[in-house]
Design a protein around this motif. Structure first.
Motif, PDB file in Angstrom:
ATOM      1  N   UNK A 253       0.805  -1.215   0.000  1.00  0.00           N
ATOM      2  CA  UNK A 253       0.000   0.000   0.000  1.00  0.00           C
ATOM      3  C   UNK A 253       0.836   1.262   0.000  1.00  0.00           C
ATOM      4  N   UNK A 254       0.436   2.217   0.817  1.00  0.00           N
ATOM      5  CA  UNK A 254       1.082   3.523   0.849  1.00  0.00           C
ATOM      6  C   UNK A 254       2.510   3.462   1.395  1.00  0.00           C
ATOM      7  N   UNK A 255       2.794   2.481   2.234  1.00  0.00           N
ATOM      8  CA  UNK A 255       4.156   2.374   2.768  1.00  0.00           C
ATOM      9  C   UNK A 255       5.155   2.174   1.635  1.00  0.00           C
ATOM     10  N   UNK A 256       4.851   1.327   0.690  1.00  0.00           N
ATOM     11  CA  UNK A 256       5.711   1.089  -0.459  1.00  0.00           C
ATOM     12  C   UNK A 256       5.803   2.338  -1.331  1.00  0.00           C
ATOM     13  N   UNK A 257       4.710   3.056  -1.497  1.00  0.00           N
ATOM     14  CA  UNK A 257       4.698   4.282  -2.297  1.00  0.00           C
ATOM     15  C   UNK A 257       5.614   5.325  -1.667  1.00  0.00           C
ATOM     16  N   UNK A 258       5.580   5.479  -0.357  1.00  0.00           N
ATOM     17  CA  UNK A 258       6.438   6.456   0.304  1.00  0.00           C
ATOM     18  C   UNK A 258       7.910   6.098   0.161  1.00  0.00           C
ATOM     19  N   UNK A 259       8.258   4.812   0.219  1.00  0.00           N
ATOM     20  CA  UNK A 259       9.645   4.399   0.002  1.00  0.00           C
ATOM     21  C   UNK A 259      10.097   4.770  -1.401  1.00  0.00           C
ATOM     22  N   UNK A 260       9.256   4.543  -2.381  1.00  0.00           N
ATOM     23  CA  UNK A 260       9.596   4.891  -3.764  1.00  0.00           C
ATOM     24  C   UNK A 260       9.783   6.398  -3.904  1.00  0.00           C
ATOM     25  N   UNK A 261       8.910   7.181  -3.295  1.00  0.00           N
ATOM     26  CA  UNK A 261       9.025   8.645  -3.351  1.00  0.00           C
ATOM     27  C   UNK A 261      10.341   9.104  -2.718  1.00  0.00           C
ATOM     28  N   UNK A 262      10.704   8.545  -1.568  1.00  0.00           N
ATOM     29  CA  UNK A 262      11.946   8.926  -0.905  1.00  0.00           C
ATOM     30  C   UNK A 262      13.170   8.552  -1.753  1.00  0.00           C
ATOM     31  N   UNK A 263      13.147   7.378  -2.364  1.00  0.00           N
ATOM     32  CA  UNK A 263      14.278   6.952  -3.188  1.00  0.00           C
ATOM     33  C   UNK A 263      14.434   7.871  -4.398  1.00  0.00           C
ATOM     34  N   UNK A 264      13.331   8.219  -5.038  1.00  0.00           N
ATOM     35  CA  UNK A 264      13.386   9.141  -6.175  1.00  0.00           C
ATOM     36  C   UNK A 264      13.892  10.508  -5.732  1.00  0.00           C
ATOM     37  N   UNK A 265      13.415  10.994  -4.608  1.00  0.00           N
ATOM     38  CA  UNK A 265      13.834  12.300  -4.086  1.00  0.00           C
ATOM     39  C   UNK A 265      15.334  12.322  -3.786  1.00  0.00           C
ATOM     40  N   UNK A 266      15.845  11.288  -3.126  1.00  0.00           N
ATOM     41  CA  UNK A 266      17.271  11.240  -2.805  1.00  0.00           C
ATOM     42  C   UNK A 266      18.115  11.097  -4.064  1.00  0.00           C
ATOM     43  N   UNK A 267      17.662  10.321  -5.027  1.00  0.00           N
ATOM     44  CA  UNK A 267      18.387  10.203  -6.293  1.00  0.00           C
ATOM     45  C   UNK A 267      18.418  11.540  -7.006  1.00  0.00           C
ATOM     46  N   UNK A 268      17.327  12.280  -6.970  1.00  0.00           N
ATOM     47  CA  UNK A 268      17.267  13.599  -7.600  1.00  0.00           C
ATOM     48  C   UNK A 268      18.264  14.553  -6.954  1.00  0.00           C
ATOM     49  N   UNK A 269      18.388  14.514  -5.647  1.00  0.00           N
ATOM     50  CA  UNK A 269      19.301  15.408  -4.934  1.00  0.00           C
ATOM     51  C   UNK A 269      20.761  15.074  -5.247  1.00  0.00           C
ATOM     52  N   UNK A 270      21.110  13.794  -5.229  1.00  0.00           N
ATOM     53  CA  UNK A 270      22.517  13.415  -5.317  1.00  0.00           C
ATOM     54  C   UNK A 270      23.026  13.108  -6.720  1.00  0.00           C
TER      55      UNK A 270
END
Length: 72
Positions: free
Chosen positions: A10-27
């Motif tokens: 559910x949403x827990x998996x979606x939030x992990x994906x969002x965080x991974x994309x966000x960190x990849x975007x930053x670095x």
């Protein structure tokens, strides 16, 4: 029993994906940051650019270069 019992589904998996994309975007995505401090051109660099653009003649370039490189 359900395949996803709420722990990683559910949403827990979606939030992990969002965080991974966000960190990849930053670095990993290089981007120019607005208002970032950039290296200032020295007066000699500006003079060379003006000469290359044809804004000043060779005589003016040589005269200005002498003034800029003198120790006074």
């Amino acid at each position: 029993m359900y395949l996803y019992d709420g722990h990683f589904g559910g949403m827990h998996l979606v939030w992990w994906i969002i965080w991974i994309i966000f960190l990849a975007w930053i670095f990993f995505i290089p981007a120019d940051i607005p208002y970032q401090r950039t290296k200032k051109d020295s007066p000699l660099d500006i003079l060379k650019k003006r000469y290359a653009k044809g804004e000043i003649s060779k005589e003016e370039f040589e005269e200005s270069k002498k003034v800029l490189t003198s120790d006074n």
